[in-house]
Design a protein around this motif. Structure first.
Motif, mmCIF file in Angstrom:
data_model
loop_
_atom_site.group_PDB
_atom_site.id
_atom_site.type_symbol
_atom_site.label_atom_id
_atom_site.label_comp_id
_atom_site.label_asym_id
_atom_site.label_seq_id
_atom_site.Cartn_x
_atom_site.Cartn_y
_atom_site.Cartn_z
ATOM 1 N N SER A 29 0.839 -1.208 0.000
ATOM 2 C CA SER A 29 0.000 0.000 0.000
ATOM 3 C C SER A 29 0.870 1.253 0.000
ATOM 4 C CB SER A 29 -0.945 -0.011 1.197
ATOM 5 O OG SER A 29 -1.910 -1.044 1.053
ATOM 6 N N ARG A 34 -1.317 4.157 -1.701
ATOM 7 C CA ARG A 34 -2.724 4.007 -1.303
ATOM 8 C C ARG A 34 -2.977 4.807 -0.023
ATOM 9 N NH1 ARG A 34 -4.001 -1.909 -0.851
ATOM 10 N NH2 ARG A 34 -4.649 -1.755 -3.016
ATOM 11 N N ASN A 38 -8.437 4.556 2.201
ATOM 12 C CA ASN A 38 -8.705 3.457 1.264
ATOM 13 C C ASN A 38 -8.191 2.137 1.825
ATOM 14 O OD1 ASN A 38 -9.351 5.759 -0.176
ATOM 15 N ND2 ASN A 38 -8.543 4.986 -2.102
ATOM 16 N N ARG A 39 -7.092 2.152 2.543
ATOM 17 C CA ARG A 39 -6.555 0.936 3.171
ATOM 18 C C ARG A 39 -7.551 0.373 4.172
ATOM 19 N NH1 ARG A 39 -0.155 2.054 4.358
ATOM 20 N NH2 ARG A 39 0.141 3.389 2.564
ATOM 21 N N ASP A 87 -10.582 -0.650 -3.366
ATOM 22 C CA ASP A 87 -10.128 0.376 -2.420
ATOM 23 C C ASP A 87 -10.628 1.768 -2.799
ATOM 24 O OD1 ASP A 87 -8.594 0.946 -4.621
ATOM 25 O OD2 ASP A 87 -6.685 0.877 -3.565
#
Length: 142
Positions: A29, A34, A38-39, A87
């Motif tokens: 990630s 990311r 979103n994670r 995500d």
């Protein structure tokens, strides 16, 4: 004429992610940029993905635990397409088959990466790589 020529046969059907077997999620990630929000959404998301093919396209439906509406994607192997990932990132992807190996090239607003998907009986492995950082996800046929 069937442009998929049997390449996707091993993938057809439903596959459930084994979240407890995911390795390298945080590091990967970071590598693709990311965002944390979103994670959090995808980190422990339990989902089932179903692959179906027609003559020229692969159709995928993703059913996520706790989400009432499944996501559906359709693509033609070797042709770039746009979609919103699990995500919530906007992505461009190109997916190809080389024999029974599925190669995926992805790009979002924050990064680019490749993924190799393989099937061995009722087990599927997805190995994603970005700048030398790897994440491995396992799925079981259901």
């Amino acid at each position: 004429m069937d442009v998929l020529s049997g390449a996707t046969d091993a993938y057809e059907g439903k596959w459930e992610i084994l979240t407890e077997e995911t390795k390298g999620f945080e590091e990967f990630s970071d590598a693709i940029g990311r965002p944390e929000e979103n994670r959090t959404h995808v980190r422990n998301q339990v989902y089932v993905v179903e692959y179906k093919k027609d003559v020229n396209n692969v159709n995928v439906t993703v059913e996520m635990q706790g989400v009432s509406t499944p996501k559906t994607f359709s693509w033609t192997p070797g042709v770039e397409f746009n979609y919103v990932g699990l995500d919530r990132a906007n992505m461009k992807s190109t997916i190809r088959w080389d024999g029974n190996v599925c190669r995926e090239d992805h790009a979002s607003e924050t990064g680019k990466w490749t993924a190799i998907r393989t099937v061995d009986g009722d087990s599927m492995t997805l190995t994603s790589e970005c700048n030398g950082v790897t994440m491995v996800e396992k799925f079981k046929r259901v």
